[in-house]
Scaffold this active site. Structure first.
Site, short mmCIF file in Angstrom:
data_model
loop_
_atom_site.label_atom_id
_atom_site.label_comp_id
_atom_site.label_asym_id
_atom_site.label_seq_id
_atom_site.Cartn_x
_atom_site.Cartn_y
_atom_site.Cartn_z
N HIS A 306 0.78 -1.07 0.08
CA HIS A 306 -0.02 0.03 0.15
C HIS A 306 0.99 1.24 0.00
O HIS A 306 0.26 2.43 -0.19
CB HIS A 306 -1.01 -0.01 1.22
CG HIS A 306 -2.36 0.71 1.06
ND1 HIS A 306 -2.44 1.71 0.13
CD2 HIS A 306 -3.51 0.39 1.40
CE1 HIS A 306 -3.73 1.98 0.00
NE2 HIS A 306 -4.32 1.19 0.81
N ASP A 310 -2.59 2.17 -4.31
CA ASP A 310 -3.53 2.45 -3.92
C ASP A 310 -4.64 1.52 -4.47
O ASP A 310 -4.52 0.57 -5.29
CB ASP A 310 -4.29 3.79 -3.61
CG ASP A 310 -3.38 4.74 -2.99
OD1 ASP A 310 -2.54 4.09 -1.85
OD2 ASP A 310 -3.01 5.75 -3.70
#
Length: 335
Positions: A306, A310
Site C-alpha cells: 500500500h 492504492d
C-alpha cells in the site's frame, strides 16, 4: 534433600527416642520429657523432600506450602520421634514422580535452515510492507473449453501437461505492462519500476516453499510458459535449482487453487510490490443476460504494497488480468 521427612512406625514394640537426640534440637534447654510412643498405625507411604519442593501445595497450618510448614516445625515445634526403618508389613505404595504435561503433550521439531530462511523472509515482509488485499471473480468458461480441447494433443507433442497456470501467467505479464507500479519495489525516498517482467512461481518443495523465477515471462508463449513452469517446478522439488533460478523476481504468482483453496491472503515476496494467487476452478451459478447459467469460475486474490499502490492501481491491475483471461476462446494461440 531426597531423604524422607518422616516415616510412621508400624511396630508396637518401638522404643522411645534417646534423650540425647531430643536435646539436640536445643543445646541450652533442659531435656524435654520423652513423649509416649505413638499408637500403632498401618504402614503408609513416605513423601521425599524433593517432591514437596517441586510440588509446593498449600498444606501448612497457615496456608503456606509444605516447605514452609516444614520450616515452622523444625524452628519451634516439638520434635517428632526419630525415623526408623519400618518393620516388615504390608508393602508401601510408591509416590509417582510428577509428570510435566507440556512435555508429555508436545513434540518439538528442530528448525531446518530452509525453514528458518522462510520464517525470516515472512517476518521481514509482514513487518516492513503494509499489506492490502483485493479479489475478483473470473469467468473462464471458454478457457476451460480450450484447455480441454488441446490438452491431450499438447501432452503428446510436448510431453508435459497443459494446466491453467500458463494462461494465468500470460495474462499477468500483459497486465503488468499496463500497470507498471505493480512491477516495482519501494526505495524509501523513491519507487523502483522494473523494466523486465520476471515472474516468480511458488512451489511446495520437500524442504519447504521456494519461488523459482521465469525471467522475461512476457516474451514467452503459453506453450513456452508451460515448459518453464514444468522445468522449474521439477527442479525445485528435486533440489536441482541454481542460484540464478531464484534471483531477480519482480512479481510472484501462487497457484493455491491446486491445493483446493478458493480464497487466499498471500504474503508479498519482499521487496516486490505484489503477489497474485489463482484459486480453484469451480462451476458456479452466475447471472448472464438476466438468466442464471452454470459457468466455470476462478477467483484471483491480490496482496499489494500500500506504500506503492492504492485501490485504484491494484483494481486496474486485477481488472486487466480478468479481461485477458475472459478473452481466451477457441482461437487463442497456444504457441
Amino acid at each position: 534433600m531426597g531423604a524422607a521427612i518422616a516415616e510412621v512406625e508400624t511396630d508396637e514394640r518401638a522404643t522411645p527416642a534417646p534423650a540425647v537426640q531430643a536435646a539436640a534440637a536445643s543445646p541450652t534447654a533442659p531435656p524435654a520429657p520423652v513423649p509416649p510412643p505413638p499408637p500403632a498405625t498401618p504402614a503408609t507411604s513416605t513423601t521425599p523432600m524433593s517432591y514437596l519442593i517441586t510440588n509446593a501445595q498449600p498444606v501448612g497450618p497457615t496456608g503456606g506450602s509444605a516447605v514452609e510448614a516444614l520450616a515452622q516445625e523444625t524452628a519451634g515445634a516439638a520434635p517428632s520421634p526419630p525415623a526408623t526403618e519400618p518393620a516388615a508389613g504390608p508393602a508401601t505404595v510408591p509416590v509417582p514422580a510428577p509428570v510435566s504435561e507440556t512435555i508429555a503433550d508436545e513434540e518439538r521439531l528442530a528448525i531446518t535452515p530452509v525453514r528458518r530462511m522462510i520464517a525470516e523472509a515472512m517476518v521481514r515482509s509482514a513487518s516492513q510492507i503494509p499489506h492490502a488485499w483485493s479479489m475478483v471473480e473470473v469467468d473462464i468458461n471458454e478457457l476451460v473449453a480450450l484447455r480441454n480441447r488441446e490438452r491431450h494433443a499438447f501432452r503428446q507433442r510436448e510431453g508435459i501437461n497443459l494446466t491453467y497456470l500458463p494462461f494465468a501467467l500470460k495474462a499477468v505479464a500483459g497486465a503488468l505492462k499496463d500497470n507498471p507500479t505493480l512491477n516495482a519495489s519501494w526505495g524509501d525516498d523513491h519507487i523502483v519500476l522494473k523494466r523486465r517482467i520476471n515472474l516468480g512461481i511458488a512451489v511446495a518443495a520437500p524442504t519447504g516453499l521456494v519461488v523459482p523465477v521465469i525471467h522475461d515471462a512476457d516474451r514467452l508463449s503459453i506453450a513456452g510458459l508451460a515448459h518453464a513452469i514444468d522445468d522449474l517446478a521439477g527442479r525445485a522439488r528435486s533440489g536441482a535449482l541454481r542460484l540464478e533460478d531464484v534471483q531477480g523476481g519482480t512479481f510472484t504468482v501462487n497457484n493455491t487453487g491446486a491445493l483446493g483453496s478458493s480464497i487466499s491472503g498471500p504474503i508479498i515476496n519482499h521487496p516486490q510490490a505484489g503477489i497474485l494467487t489463482t484459486e480453484a476452478v469451480q462451476q458456479r451459478p452466475v447471472v448472464i443476460n438476466d438468466a442464471i447459467a452454470i459457468r466455470w469460475m476462478m477467483n484471483l486474490c491480490l496482496s499489494f504494497d500500500h506504500r506503492i499502490n492504492d485501490g485504484e492501481e491494484s483494481g486496474a491491475f486485477l481488472q486487466s488480468v480478468k479481461r485477458r483471461l475472459e478473452a481466451v476462446d477457441g482461437d487463442t494461440p497456444i504457441y
